[in-house]
Design an enzyme around this catalytic site. Structure first.
Site, PDB file in Angstrom:
ATOM      1  N   ASP A  57       0.757  -1.253   0.183  1.00  0.00           N
ATOM      2  CA  ASP A  57       0.056  -0.012  -0.093  1.00  0.00           C
ATOM      3  C   ASP A  57       0.941   1.336  -0.165  1.00  0.00           C
ATOM      4  O   ASP A  57       1.952   1.300   0.787  1.00  0.00           O
ATOM      5  CB  ASP A  57      -1.056   0.049   1.008  1.00  0.00           C
ATOM      6  N   GLU A  61      14.522 -15.184  -0.199  1.00  0.00           N
ATOM      7  CA  GLU A  61      15.006 -16.312   0.677  1.00  0.00           C
ATOM      8  C   GLU A  61      13.981 -17.537   0.733  1.00  0.00           C
ATOM      9  O   GLU A  61      14.474 -18.652   1.031  1.00  0.00           O
ATOM     10  CB  GLU A  61      15.166 -15.739   2.003  1.00  0.00           C
TER      11      GLU A  61
END
Length: 558
Positions: free
Chosen positions: A227, A276
């Site tokens: 956002d 990751e």
């Protein structure tokens, strides 16, 4: 029900990161936005919730979408419908519990759906513990450095620190009271006063959000919609703008608090976190920028994966304007190798079935254009976003009583129009009376009232009707998955057409698809492009010519 081709289930956090799983699924995904308040209410309190969303996941699977994006469901006082977050690691009781969120993610994955959650890093709630403690401790508190606290201007500090205005209207600053009750410093909030902006110059803010990312990635989410991704970094010194034009949420002019170059360092760090994890976890930017080229900067190889294409969303229903927006969007993404995204509606803008209607004498015009726009969007190279209810052809609701509105800008002056509630009305599922299956009981509550004529727009009413908007979306998304010339890519070939008509060809896997779009108010004749695959309105073939319907789109197998 429309048959859906087989799909590959997404990996979860514990899955092996094989080459097959890393499919870069996001490059051509159809992603469905769920606004949890208005999607489905499992407990009958009138407010949508996570268990309601979970119960309707099979509907999304059958619609054919690849992923669901959930608007905020975090712990929040709900001053701005959950975009004021008090705790980023907790679910608001309004929507359920953390256990419900985990079950939703697991069920979605079992159905072959990925899950993207909203992240709100520009600001938090004034009830966030960091901000509450900063107020308690007063000026000089180290916690105040995590926000933008400033002394006021004027002899007694009675004026805001600068001339910035809130998106929701009024000054972007609110004055605090010191612990002893005397007037104190001011704090920055680009949105509501209940939404203080974080200071992203502070390392603790960076650390906190990397931890929040990992918290939800460990729960199995497949990505984040970020956002106000363009708003985190403010220009050094917080300089005045120097003019009185009100800030608009959908604006694109350069401003000292939007689209500052420093945001890119943040997203490079976030990309390392995302990488990751197995299964291509993604970041999606809500970034209002001055140009498509500026938006592309968020999508360089070491930053985010996608950004909403607001330049396309705001394009009028005109052939030349649409072609220009499409060309500009595709061209801007090529240098960074990112997929172009296409979006027609979301929770902040007037629904396009209403937005496209400009002839009050033609009540069917808006829906006709919305259906055509859907086929155009789904034929373009890249990824598409569908806002809940657009597949039902829902219009904007304009007649919500003032006493029931909840958009925070409705209660302030000179900000947004305050009428975003009109696109957030709970969607109809079944039945002949409100809440139309949104809640478990006929005649039960809904947090915003639904129109009396929505029974015919419900999922149940449209399912199985070959002329319905729902079945058009189901068929289009299924074809998009099956046809090699649709979906991912960055190229299309424009074909010659009369004024007011678009036509382009996409080629892949030895097959060619042509999309034709008539944006005019009258049928148009074209040389026959091929065999009709799907049309938004009846199309006529007369020998070697095709008669395109007014405000209609057609897919052809060439």
């Amino acid at each position: 029900m429309t048959h859906q081709p087989a799909r590959t289930a997404p990996s979860d956090a514990a899955s092996a990161d094989t080459a097959d799983q890393r499919t870069r699924w996001w490059r051509d995904a159809v992603i469905y936005q769920v606004y949890p308040r208005s999607f489905a209410d499992a407990d009958g309190d009138g407010m949508g919730d996570l268990e309601g969303v979970r119960s309707r996941l099979p509907y999304l699977r059958d619609l054919g979408v690849d992923a669901v994006w959930l608007s905020p469901f975090y712990a929040s006082p709900q001053a701005d419908a959950g975009y004021d977050v008090a705790d980023y690691r907790a679910v608001d009781p309004l929507f359920g519990t953390l256990r419900h969120a985990e079950a939703l993610i697991a069920d979605a994955h079992a159905l072959g759906l990925r899950v993207i959650v909203d992240l709100v890093p520009n600001h938090c709630s004034d009830q966030h513990e960091w901000f509450r403690q900063a107020l308690r401790e007063g000026p000089g508190s180290a916690l105040r450095d995590r926000f933008h606290f400033r002394p006021g201007r004027g002899p007694l500090g009675e004026l805001p620190p600068n001339d910035w205005e809130s998106v929701f209207g009024g000054p972007a600053w609110t004055r605090t009271d010191n612990p002893d009750g005397t007037p104190g410093e001011w704090y920055l909030h680009l949105f509501a006063p209940e939404q203080p902006d974080f200071n992203w110059e502070h390392p603790a803010v960076h650390d906190e959000f990397r931890t929040v990312l990992r918290f939800w990635l460990d729960k199995g989410v497949d990505g984040f919609r970020i956002d106000v991704a363009h708003g985190l970094v403010k220009a050094e010194g917080l300089p005045d703008i120097g003019h009185g034009t009100q800030l608009r949420l959908l604006g694109s002019r350069p401003l000292p608090f939007f689209d500052q170059d420093g945001v890119h360092e943040i997203y490079r760090a976030w990309r390392k976190v995302l990488d990751e994890y197995p299964g291509e976890r993604i970041g999606v930017a809500e970034a209002w920028t001055p140009s498509a080229e500026r938006t592309a900067r968020y999508l360089r190889h070491d930053e985010l994966h996608q950004a909403f294409n607001f330049h396309y969303l705001t394009t009028p229903w005109e052939a030349d304007a649409l072609r220009a927006a499409i060309d500009e969007s595709l061209e801007a993404m090529r240098p960074v190798g990112a997929p172009t995204t296409w979006v027609l509606s979301n929770h902040d803008v007037v629904r396009h079935a209403t937005r496209y209607a400009d002839d009050p004498e033609d009540p069917g015009q808006g829906l006709r254009r919305a259906r055509a726009a859907a086929l155009l969007m789904l034929a373009l190279p890249g990824s598409a976003y569908v806002y809940q209810g657009e597949e039902l052809g829902l219009p904007e609701v304009h007649d919500i009583p003032d006493a029931l509105r909840q958009d925070p800008s409705f209660f302030r002056q000179n900000g947004q129009d305050g009428l975003r509630d009109g696109c957030r009305v709970p969607i109809p599922w079944s039945g002949t009376e409100a809440p139309y299956g949104f809640g478990p009981e006929p005649g039960g509550p809904s947090w915003l009232p639904q129109p009396a004529d929505w029974a015919e727009l419900s999922v149940a009413a449209q399912t199985g009707d070959p002329d319905s908007t729902l079945e058009l979306y189901r068929a289009a998304i299924a074809l998009r998955r099956e046809h090699p010339a649709l979906g991912a890519g960055e190229h299309l070939d424009w074909l010659p057409t009369p004024a007011g008509v678009l036509a382009f060809r996409r080629t892949a896997g030895g097959r060619r698809l042509v999309c034709t779009v008539n944006t005019t108010a009258a049928p148009v004749r074209l040389p026959l492009p091929g065999r009709v695959l799907l049309a938004s309105a009846p199309v006529t073939v007369e020998g070697e010519q095709a008669v395109l319907p007014e405000d209609g789109s057609v897919w052809w197998e060439e």
